[in-house]
Motif scaffolding. Sequence first.
Motif, short mmCIF file in Angstrom:
data_model
loop_
_atom_site.label_atom_id
_atom_site.label_comp_id
_atom_site.label_asym_id
_atom_site.label_seq_id
_atom_site.Cartn_x
_atom_site.Cartn_y
_atom_site.Cartn_z
N GLU A 158 0.85 -1.40 -0.18
CA GLU A 158 0.04 -0.03 -0.04
C GLU A 158 0.80 1.25 0.06
OE1 GLU A 158 -2.72 -0.21 3.23
OE2 GLU A 158 -3.63 -1.96 2.34
N GLY A 159 0.63 2.13 -0.88
CA GLY A 159 1.51 3.31 -0.95
C GLY A 159 0.89 4.52 -0.18
N ARG A 160 1.60 5.64 -0.58
CA ARG A 160 1.09 6.75 0.29
C ARG A 160 -0.14 7.17 0.42
NH1 ARG A 160 5.42 8.08 -3.15
NH2 ARG A 160 7.67 7.91 -2.10
N THR A 161 -0.52 8.11 1.27
CA THR A 161 -2.05 8.62 1.36
C THR A 161 -1.89 10.19 1.36
OG1 THR A 161 -2.83 6.88 2.85
CG2 THR A 161 -4.28 8.60 2.66
N VAL A 162 -2.52 10.68 0.51
CA VAL A 162 -2.48 12.20 0.26
C VAL A 162 -3.80 12.69 0.84
CG1 VAL A 162 -0.93 12.24 -1.75
CG2 VAL A 162 -3.70 12.02 -1.93
N VAL A 163 -3.58 14.12 1.09
CA VAL A 163 -4.73 14.77 1.72
C VAL A 163 -5.45 15.37 0.65
CG1 VAL A 163 -3.61 15.28 3.91
CG2 VAL A 163 -3.24 16.72 2.07
N PRO A 164 -6.78 15.92 0.74
CA PRO A 164 -7.39 16.76 -0.28
C PRO A 164 -6.64 18.03 -0.86
CG PRO A 164 -9.12 16.09 1.19
CD PRO A 164 -7.49 15.81 1.96
N THR A 165 -6.79 18.30 -2.02
CA THR A 165 -6.22 19.42 -2.52
C THR A 165 -6.55 20.80 -1.70
OG1 THR A 165 -6.25 18.49 -4.91
CG2 THR A 165 -6.25 20.97 -4.64
N SER A 166 -7.72 20.70 -1.07
CA SER A 166 -8.07 22.06 -0.28
C SER A 166 -7.14 22.05 0.97
CB SER A 166 -9.58 22.05 0.17
OG SER A 166 -9.91 20.91 0.61
N GLU A 167 -6.97 20.79 1.38
CA GLU A 167 -6.12 20.73 2.86
C GLU A 167 -4.52 21.22 2.44
OE1 GLU A 167 -4.91 17.68 6.38
OE2 GLU A 167 -6.63 17.33 5.22
N TYR A 168 -4.07 20.66 1.19
CA TYR A 168 -2.92 21.02 0.76
C TYR A 168 -2.55 22.47 0.87
CZ TYR A 168 1.51 20.74 -1.49
OH TYR A 168 2.99 20.56 -2.04
N VAL A 169 -3.55 23.08 0.03
CA VAL A 169 -3.71 24.50 -0.32
C VAL A 169 -3.59 25.30 1.01
CG1 VAL A 169 -5.07 26.45 -1.01
CG2 VAL A 169 -4.84 24.48 -2.40
N SER A 170 -4.35 24.88 2.11
CA SER A 170 -4.27 25.63 3.39
C SER A 170 -2.88 25.32 4.13
CB SER A 170 -5.41 24.65 4.45
OG SER A 170 -6.85 25.06 3.59
N ARG A 171 -2.43 24.23 4.20
CA ARG A 171 -0.88 23.98 4.46
C ARG A 171 0.01 25.08 3.85
NH1 ARG A 171 0.12 17.37 4.26
NH2 ARG A 171 -1.16 16.82 5.84
N LEU A 172 0.10 25.14 2.50
CA LEU A 172 1.01 25.88 1.73
C LEU A 172 0.68 27.49 2.18
CD1 LEU A 172 1.26 24.05 -1.32
CD2 LEU A 172 3.18 24.34 0.33
N THR A 173 -0.55 27.74 2.20
CA THR A 173 -1.21 29.06 2.67
C THR A 173 -0.29 29.49 4.05
OG1 THR A 173 -2.88 29.00 1.33
CG2 THR A 173 -2.79 30.77 2.86
N ALA A 174 -0.50 28.57 5.05
CA ALA A 174 -0.27 28.66 6.28
C ALA A 174 1.26 29.20 6.71
CB ALA A 174 -0.43 27.63 7.05
N VAL A 175 2.15 28.29 5.75
CA VAL A 175 3.55 28.83 5.67
C VAL A 175 3.95 30.05 4.91
CG1 VAL A 175 5.65 28.01 4.79
CG2 VAL A 175 4.27 26.24 5.64
N ARG A 176 3.27 30.36 3.94
CA ARG A 176 3.32 31.70 3.35
C ARG A 176 2.83 32.83 4.01
NH1 ARG A 176 6.79 33.42 0.00
NH2 ARG A 176 6.50 31.34 -1.39
N MET A 177 2.02 32.71 4.84
CA MET A 177 1.46 33.59 5.57
C MET A 177 2.51 33.76 6.66
SD MET A 177 -1.86 33.50 8.51
CE MET A 177 -0.73 32.34 9.35
N GLN A 178 3.10 32.74 7.21
CA GLN A 178 4.20 32.87 8.37
C GLN A 178 5.34 33.72 7.90
OE1 GLN A 178 3.67 32.70 11.44
NE2 GLN A 178 5.83 33.05 11.85
N PHE A 179 5.47 33.33 6.72
CA PHE A 179 6.83 34.03 6.00
C PHE A 179 6.53 35.57 5.90
CE2 PHE A 179 8.62 30.27 3.76
CZ PHE A 179 8.91 29.56 4.94
#
Length: 524
Positions: free
Chosen positions: A212-233
């Motif tokens: 069994e391979g990896r498990t990804v999160v929904p696109t929306s959750e990934y967008v939120s993760r990246l947005t959180a990092v960009r916001m902190q920067f």
Amino acid sequence: MSICKLDVDAEEKAFQDQIAAVEKEWAQPWRAHIKRPYSAKAIAAMRNTIPLSYPSSLQGRKFWEQLEAHRVAGTCEKTYGTTEPTVMSQMAKHQQTVYVSGALCGLSEVQHPGMDHADYPWDTVPKVVDKLFKAQLWHDQRQNQFRLRHTKAERANLEGYDFMMPIVADADMGFGGLTSTVKLARSFVEAGVAMIHLDDLAIGMKKFTIGEGRTVVPTSEYVSRLTAVRMQFDIMGVDTLLMCRCDTDRSQFITSTIDPRDHAYIIGSTVADIEPLVDAVRAGMAAGRIYQDARDEWKARAGLMTFDDAVKAQAASPDDYDKYVASGATEYGKSLREKRKAATAALGKDVVFDWELSRSKEGSYMWKPTVQAIVERALTVAPLGDMTWARMDAPVWNDIVEFHEGVRKVYPERLFAFGFTGMFDYIKNGFTQEQVESFSSDMAKLGIVWQVQPIYSVSGLNLTVDKFSGAWQKDGIAGYIENISKPSRVPPVVDGFHKASYAGSFLADAFFATVAGEDTSTKQ
């Protein structure tokens, strides 16, 4: 107790000035590609009232300039992963950057080592970055002091390495919710990192040995993760870079169906009246079968496929499927509800398809990884980051070309990264020796300007230490003198304690001399 009252007018002016400062920062050329879902006003309101600066920002800009130079020239940086300051000091002679792999940190830097589950403490990798960055500063300082105690003419023949190599670090999945991701990003900046990469995997869902391979999160959750990092920067006002790494290539599950942008790649059963996967596995294991066998037997019976493929398989004629496609049902972002409605209209019947039946025991949905899925996800998040990495542990050249050309059609100047897995057999998988030898340069022409072997310091150092350990046990100090000490003292002298300039001896003595009032700088 009295309450300290601020000058509201001064406070408002400072706020407006900060908004203007944020807008000016965002207008810089190296930030023009970033598109944010929030305003400069929102960021200004979250900044400190005193100015703060971070070396991470300088390193980020330095790295951006290096990457852009490679992109224009069609070349690439080739680096590898390490957690060791001594290894880093030698990389300065050959590499432009240093990589800190989470997998490597999980094996060498924690109290309880383990496989790459990203289950080590969240601050593990930032601490390694901090260690390496401080070591870089020391090497930079001791080299600078050593050089400047010589005349200008003498310095022309002295070593002069750039020890301040930008550090790229693995932020894995962000280690929790958005506030955890924000704190992680801050720790990386404070540690001196030049760029971090954040992936789209689900936390705690990696498996390695049961097919069994990896498990990804929904696109929306990934967008939120990246947005959180960009916001902190942005809150910190830094030019630290953010890499978007998509792990969808080898993923077999997704945690949720919440985002319609993922619906085209979620797999379901097309067999009516079949029991759910979890029930079949439970019954099989109760009967004495192993998990994998029970799972695979159910999968063979379930007629697993995506909804679009199910429509094609159940259409009475190719014309019916063409009607379904013509309705726009296969366009990016169409939900399963919209697809079902279009399929019923085109085929004149309901399509048998149920993605609930194929859910894993953890509740995840089966996922069909395709190059197009990676392209779509990479394009969606590209405006939040500075670089893209499609993780392809089993690289297929046609897939590599398709992905990078697909993204470059929309973002022609996009910067890309690529990670080489440690034990992949290129020849066995269809590459010629000539293709292997030109692999890096061929990828550089696709815009893949940063190429990394993430975990060299596992296999590489283990191999070196194993050879030395055997030799030391066999020959003792005589062998050490003959094979290590003598060769290391022949010019050019190998870095070590016997090389005073490398060991920092001159810098240490300069401390004593300076305190005593002596001048240890250039003797004319």
